[in-house]
Design an enzyme around this catalytic site. Structure first.
Site, mmCIF file in Angstrom:
data_model
loop_
_atom_site.group_PDB
_atom_site.id
_atom_site.type_symbol
_atom_site.label_atom_id
_atom_site.label_comp_id
_atom_site.label_asym_id
_atom_site.label_seq_id
_atom_site.Cartn_x
_atom_site.Cartn_y
_atom_site.Cartn_z
ATOM 1 N N LYS A 181 -29.962 46.010 53.412
ATOM 2 C CA LYS A 181 -31.287 45.964 54.050
ATOM 3 C C LYS A 181 -31.715 44.522 54.336
ATOM 4 C CE LYS A 181 -35.866 47.955 53.276
ATOM 5 N NZ LYS A 181 -36.577 48.885 52.398
ATOM 6 N N ASP A 202 -36.527 57.079 52.492
ATOM 7 C CA ASP A 202 -36.796 55.707 52.055
ATOM 8 C C ASP A 202 -35.443 55.010 52.008
ATOM 9 O OD1 ASP A 202 -37.312 53.349 50.754
ATOM 10 O OD2 ASP A 202 -37.973 54.258 48.861
ATOM 11 N N ASP A 246 -45.617 46.389 45.788
ATOM 12 C CA ASP A 246 -44.278 46.988 45.880
ATOM 13 C C ASP A 246 -43.220 45.974 45.443
ATOM 14 O OD1 ASP A 246 -41.874 48.088 46.614
ATOM 15 O OD2 ASP A 246 -42.503 48.680 48.616
ATOM 16 N N GLU A 253 -43.715 51.101 54.485
ATOM 17 C CA GLU A 253 -43.590 51.622 53.114
ATOM 18 C C GLU A 253 -44.954 51.750 52.418
ATOM 19 O OE1 GLU A 253 -40.644 48.919 51.664
ATOM 20 O OE2 GLU A 253 -39.073 49.895 52.843
#
Ligand code: AMP
Length: 582
Positions: free
Chosen positions: A70, A9, A169, A147
């Protein structure tokens, strides 16, 4: 066996690496830490540093440290790190290389293949950049999975019945909601919506803004131009936020924060959860709008959703769970560590590709919700027994949660605290499992704060304590066997009734202060009678007569401990009260 494939992850705030070993999913730790902060830096000798060290350095040398890379993946930009520039892929590759190294140290063998997760909303360019980061790090990215898909695999890889799920999330810097179907380990994302510039960091920022304002008003200083003070405020704000997920108040103390005219400024204040929740309310509202958009995109109604899965550290914020519960009418899943769930799913996917067997991931969670009752609003009217959950169903055990309540009138000398097991908004429809009184409160105005703490261990022992915040005076009880089901409790109360006929009262279930056992149904019925009688002065003669008859019947059954006989008249009395109050 095939060469091991690691599951990664690659998160905005933290990254994790996991594998499946002997059928079990395992997060690989580095110095006992499961999460690697996604920070990359160069130290004062020019050496590259990753993770915790880089995160600590960021506080003092932000110019030599990169965070949240990211967010830049897929963009044609360069980031500065010390005196050199790097692409986002290169910075991400440094994080991946570190994760690869952590896995190799654990496995004692080289690793060259990985499954990496990406947000469902990632564009082709962002996915390509992630693949390139893997290559630079020496990893063949055998698959990239979304994800939410990874999270769903952790919960439901073995599920054969088709289910509709929502994956909510919320990490440090990104938020997304996905609606998916899952059947026999195959996840299909139906819709995904989110905001890749929204997350827990924004919650921190709200607290930072509040602290800056506080310093301006109290000390007439502007701390925003002092980078060291800002770094400390940032850390203090996040810590306060974490505390407020479990407790109603957080203490913020930063001594010698900065100087003004040669005088040291210390910051010391208390922030309440209520104040904090107001600060982030707009964000929460916009998140719920996102949930609606995602549902609409999937052409599903909230009532058609079978499960909600929480992913990302920020989903531990209690008001988020409450809002989701109110929206969907059931508790979201949070039993598998929300920070680790995606990496675990990546490892499961990697094992599936490798033909490895994977056992279901199981953790110890509470089967019920535990809470107390308080005066509040139920179906639009004031109601004295509104259920206030404190430890929610599916919380990972052991669990300790604290809530604040206030006294209702001036000079209130005591509070009676009842603890219930259940999920009904009307506490009287839940099962009362304990009660106690805190006496000798200070003679002050209404609003005296009482802190209630529930601590539930793996064996179902629930320790409850209540204290007066201003004096620290405390009273506590221990409830054994809090996992006992409603049915078991009925059986237990029947057993106790029968045993008492033989003159032996065996009270192992409710072990508190040696008080005689009262079945929870009888106790609730008595509270209902008290409530009904409280209405007598304001109702018609007919209603009063009807209610008096029902009260007589209830009292008769309660006296002989006939719980089944109570059910009907209690329901009728509740209906009349409801009618009268609405
Ligand atoms: P992630 O990107 O999933 O690692 O999530 C990191 C974010 O979760 C950060 O903003 C953390 O401050 C936040 N976080 C972690 N634990 C908690 C908690 N107990 N309550 C609220 N936020 C949390």
């Amino acid at each position: 066996m095939n060469e091991i494939i690691i599951g990664v992850d690659l998160g905005t705030t933290n990254s994790e690496v996991a594998i499946v070993e002997e059928g079990k999913v395992k997060i690989i730790t580095d110095n006992d830490k499961k999460m690697l902060p996604s920070f990359v830096g160069r130290d004062d000798t020019g050496k590259v540093i990753v993770g915790e060290t880089a995160r600590n350095q960021y506080l003092v040398y932000p110019e030599r440290t990169v965070k949240s890379i990211k967010r830049l993946m897929g963009q044609n930009v360069q980031v500065n790190l010390a005196d050199q520039t790097y692409t986002p892929q290169e910075i991400s590759a440094i994080i991946l290389k570190k994760l690869k190294e952590i896995a190799e140290n654990y496995l004692q063998q080289p690793v060259s293949k990985a499954v990496i997760t990406v947000p469902a909303y990632f564009s082709d360019a962002q996915r390509q950049a992630t693949r390139e980061a893997g290559e630079i790090a020496g990893l063949d990215v055998v698959r990239m999975i979304n994800e939410p898909t990874a999270a769903a695999l952790v919960y439901d890889a073995e599920q054969t019945e088709p289910k509709h799920i929502v994956v909510f999330d919320l990490g440090g810097g990104t938020f997304d909601v996905s609606v998916a179907t899952i059947e026999s380990g195959v996840v299909e994302i139906l819709s995904s919506h989110g905001d890749n510039q929204l997350g827990g960091d924004d919650f921190d920022q709200q607290i930072i803004n509040f602290l800056l304002e506080y310093l301006k008003t109290n000390d007439q200083v502007d701390a925003s131009c002092n980078s060291k003070a800002m770094a400390r405020l940032t850390r203090a704000a996040e810590n306060a936020k974490l505390t407020l997920s479990d407790q109603p108040y957080a203490q913020i103390n930063e001594e010698y924060l900065l100087e003004k005219d040669g005088v040291a400024i210390h910051l010391s204040l208390e922030l309440s959860r209520v104040e904090y929740e107001q600060m982030i309310d707009d964000y929460i509202n916009s998140m719920m709008d996102t949930v609606h958009i995602a549902l609409k995109g999937a052409k599903l109604k909230a009532s058609e959703i079978n499960e909600i899965i929480l992913v990302g550290g920020s989903t531990r914020t209690p008001c988020i769970r409450t809002r989701l519960f109110n929206e969907f009418g059931f508790e979201p899943h949070g039993e598998i560590d929300a920070d680790l769930c995606v990496a675990m799913g990546a490892a499961i996917q990697a094992a599936m590709i490798n033909g490895q067997q994977v056992d279901t991931v199981l953790v110890d969670v509470t089967p019920y919700t535990y809470g107390t009752s308080a005066i509040g609003q139920l179906e639009g009217s004031d109601y004295p027994f509104v259920f206030t959950p404190i430890i929610n169903k599916n919380s990972v055990l052991p669990s300790k949660k604290t809530e604040a309540f206030t006294t209702n009138y001036h000079g209130q000398a005591f509070v009676d605290i009842s603890i219930y097991q259940g999920e009904n908004l009307d506490a009287l429809n839940n099962v009362k499992i304990g009660e106690f009184r805190v006496e000798g409160l200070q003679d002050v105005k209404a609003g005296n704060v009482i802190i209630l703490t529930l601590e539930l261990d793996l064996n179902g022992v629930l320790h409850v304590s209540a204290s007066e915040k201003s004096t620290g005076m405390e009273k506590s009880i221990t409830i054994k066997n809090a996992f006992s089901s409603v049915e078991n409790r009925k059986l237990e109360s029947a057993k106790q009734r029968i045993t008492s006929l033989f003159g032996k009262l065996d009270s192992t279930l409710y072990e508190q202060d040696d008080e005689p056992f009262v079945a929870p149904e009888i106790d609730s019925a008595r509270q209902l009678i008290a409530k009904a009688e409280g209405l007598f002065d304001h109702i018609s003669k007919e209603d009063k007569e009807d209610m008096t008859d029902l009260i007589k019947t209830i009292t008769k059954y309660a006296e002989i401990d006939n719980i089944d006989g109570l059910e009907n008249p209690v329901a009728q009395l509740k209906d009349i009260i409801y009618y009268l109050e609405s």
